[in-house]
Every structure is written in C-alpha cells, then in structure tokens.
Design an enzyme around this catalytic site. Structure first.
Site, PDB file in Angstrom:
ATOM      1  N   GLU A 164       0.654  -1.166   0.164  1.00 25.77           N
ATOM      2  CA  GLU A 164      -0.067   0.050   0.103  1.00 25.77           C
ATOM      3  C   GLU A 164       0.826   1.315  -0.006  1.00 25.77           C
ATOM      4  OE1 GLU A 164      -2.613  -0.499   3.285  1.00 25.77           O
ATOM      5  OE2 GLU A 164      -3.789  -2.036   2.321  1.00 25.77           O
ATOM      6  N   ASN A 212       2.239  -5.063  -3.171  1.00 25.60           N
ATOM      7  CA  ASN A 212       0.801  -5.569  -2.731  1.00 25.60           C
ATOM      8  C   ASN A 212      -0.248  -4.178  -2.637  1.00 25.60           C
ATOM      9  OD1 ASN A 212      -1.181  -7.705  -2.349  1.00 25.60           O
ATOM     10  ND2 ASN A 212      -1.038  -6.909  -0.043  1.00 25.60           N
ATOM     11  N   ASP A 281     -12.298  -9.996  -1.350  1.00 23.93           N
ATOM     12  CA  ASP A 281     -13.587 -10.053  -0.910  1.00 23.93           C
ATOM     13  C   ASP A 281     -14.347  -9.080  -1.422  1.00 23.93           C
ATOM     14  OD1 ASP A 281     -12.666  -7.729   0.532  1.00 23.93           O
ATOM     15  OD2 ASP A 281     -12.313  -8.476   2.372  1.00 23.93           O
TER      16      ASP A 281
END
Ligand code: XIL
Length: 365
Positions: A164, A212, A281
């Site tokens: 991030e 990531n 998700d």
C-alpha cells in the site's frame, strides 16, 4: 459406439487442456477432477492457480475452521501475525511465536505460505514511526527484513515486500495519485521501495517478492499510477516478481468489472510480472445485492483463470463471520452486513463459492 467412448475418455483431458504450467502445482491426479472438482484447490490446480485463505493464530484452535481451510485451500497468508507490529513490537525484540504456529499448521497440511508484509505504514509499531534519521531508518528496515526473512527462510513461498505505498484522494483509487507519505517515504524518498526489494532479494534468491495494494483493480488513477511505478521498477532491474491485487471490492474501495481487472492484469503481465489476487472479498455494503456479488466473483475469478501470469487467488477470510470487514471502521458498513466471502457463518458453501468453481471449470454463470 466406440467413438462415443473415445470422446468421453478425452473430455476430461480437454477440460484440463487450458491449464497453465506452474511448476509449483502438481498435475491433477485424476483428470476427472477438472470437470467436477470437489474443492477449490482441486479446481485451481486445473488452471495452475493456487487457492488461498488467511489465518489468525486464535483460529487454529477452531477445529471446524482449520479443517475446512486445509480441505479447500493450498495457500495461506497469516492475516496479521507476520506484520511488523507483531514480529518486532519493540526495537530489537522479535517475537515469532504466533507466526510460527500458523506456518507450522500450514506445513503440516502441505499448504504454501506468503508472508505479509515487510514494509507497510499500518500495523507498524510507534517506535519505527518516531524515527527521524534516514540512515537509522534504513538500518532498521534492513535489519527487520533480514531477521524476519532469515527466521522463515525455506518455509515461506513468497513475501509481500511493500504494501500500500500508493495513495489517492479516495479509497476507491481516484484523484491525485501519489506516493503515500509514510515514515519510509518521508525519510528515504520514493526509492525506499526499490531498496526494500533489493534488501529482500539479498536475503533469499528463491522466494517470490511481491508489491501489494488495494483499489488497483478497476479503471482508475491508482491502477495507472501503479502501472507506471512498476514499469520503472522493471526498467531499473529491481528484483520484483509480481503484484498482489488485494481485490477488496465494494465500499469504500473500488468496484471493478471482470473486464477492468483483465485489462489491468494484462498490462502488468506484459511487463513480465506475475500477478496474484491477494486479499479478495466482495462486500454487500451500500445496498449491493447477492446476485451482483456472485456475478462479480465469477467474472474476476475468470479474469485470473484466463490470464497465464495470474498464479493465485487468496480470499481474505474463510466465512462471513470472520471477515475483517465486520469490525473495520473504514468499511462504513457497520450496521449492514458485508457478507463478503465464500462460506456462511455455519461454514456452508455460498453461491459465491459455486461461482468461483464455475469460473475455474469454465461453466457458465
Ligand atoms: C487487516 C486484517 O484483516 C485485520 O484483522 C486487521 O485488524 C487490520 O488489517 N489490507 C491489508 C491487510 O494489506 O493486511 C489488512 O488486513 C486488510 C487491508
């Protein structure tokens, strides 16, 4: 009659003929399993995709939980245990207890593990945030990477090296893309990312090293900025193997179509990088409905299945009840139910599970 028998015998082989070659995944033992796979990992093997989930140390005692995990998945990320605040809460004090329990569980069950994550602004102990001297921070970063990677050497299949690092005005990846002003960026400049990868590669020539991030899945500013960042890293010869698309879909993060995901994956694959879906998700917050969610689970899984460079899909939680979104303030969804995963609270398969299988086996929605 004979012809039919022959075709019937060939069908299972044809069904597997699109399988990617991934040296880390065994060929399916029975080709029939590609038509009607009994588990997610069996379905993934047919496409050369590892199927992953997460684990918290407290969940190891939950027999039902871990049995299902071991049955369905062959890839695991410790949900929190390998983050800096847990591994080195105080300077020079390393605590591997919880992480070791998780890695031992995985090894016992022949599950590969990805360490998550070496350099991140969040879940970072205050003592690191308080550093003001660049040389000191560089040494601290190098020591953390060396100690942690050294401890788990040979037991980790991959590491998220930097997590991030990119920020935009909205969490959905829109507006003014830039490097996040973390302690690392402020003291070491944007080069801290290259540095971290080089430090990690020095520790282990074999383990996979990933960048990531979230909200890099749709057509948005963050995805474009990431692409340029990666292009630069590849041009500079930075030792990065691939990119994790966190794939947290829905409020407040981005909502991506399968086509958008496929496009973002393709241009990164064209840089010669591997791709994984690392924290998937799809939440129902903001009034989204289950049909929408199911279709998206299908389409995004398909984007990975059809992309030769996409090697893993990890879901960020096993059942709806254990999703991080139930307690995350940022989800802005506290009174609604995110219900973002593949199993319900009773560990029963949801239709989202079936759609992931459908996408992996080529069945229509
Ligand atoms: C989350 C965990 O799931 C929570 O249990 C914890 O309280 C906060 O972090 N992006 C990441 C993950 O890279 O590490 C985050 O995990 C979710 C968002």
């Amino acid at each position: 009659m004979k012809q039919y028998v022959l075709i019937a015998a060939l069908l299972p082989l044809l069904a597997c003929s699109t399988a990617k070659t991934n040296p880390n995944i065994a060929e399916p033992t029975s080709s029939n399993s590609c038509q009607t796979p009994s588990t997610l990992k069996a379905a993934g093997e047919c496409k050369g995709i590892m199927m992953g989930n997460v684990l918290r140390q407290q969940q190891i005692a939950n027999v039902e939980h871990v049995a299902l995990l071991a049955e369905e998945f062959n890839y695991l990320t410790p949900e929190n245990a390998t983050k800096w605040m847990h591994l080195q809460p105080e300077r020079g004090v390393f605590d591997y207890g919880k992480a070791d329990e998780i890695v031992n569980f995985a090894q016992k069950n022949k599950i590969k593990v990805k360490g998550h994550c070496l350099v991140w602004h969040s879940q970072l102990p205050q003592w690191v945030d308080d550093i003001t001297d660049p040389d000191e921070l560089k040494t601290v970063m190098e020591t953390h990477i060396a100690q942690v990677m050294g401890h788990f050497k040979g037991r980790m299949y991959a590491w998220d090296v930097v997590n991030e690092a990119i920020k935009t005005d909205t969490d959905a990846g829109d507006g003014n893309p830039r490097m996040r002003k973390t302690v690392f960026q402020r003291l070491l400049g944007d080069e801290y990312i290259d540095m971290a990868f080089k430090m990690a590669r020095k520790q282990d020539p074999d383990v996979k090293l990933y960048y990531n991030d979230y909200s890099i899945d749709a057509n948005n500013d963050k995805a474009d900025y990431l692409y340029e960042m990666l292009k630069g890293m590849v041009q500079r010869g930075v030792p990065i193997d691939g990119v994790g698309f966190q794939m947290h879909i829905g409020t407040p993060n981005n909502i991506a179509t399968g086509a958008e995901v496929a496009k973002n994956m393709q241009r990164i694959a064209d840089l010669g990088l591997e791709i994984i879906i690392s924290e998937m998700d799809i939440n129902l917050c903001g009034g989204r409905n289950e049909a929408w969610q199911q279709a998206l689970y299908h389409d995004i899984t398909l984007a990975c299945a059809e992309q030769p460079a996409c090697s893993a899909i990890t879901f960020w939680g096993l059942n709806d009840g254990s999703s991080w979104l139930n307690s995350w303030e940022g989800a802005g969804c506290k009174t609604e139910k995110p219900m973002p995963l593949l199993f319900d609270n009773k560990y029963q398969k949801k239709q989202t599970y079936e759609e992931v299988i459908n996408a992996l086996t080529g069945r229509e929605l």
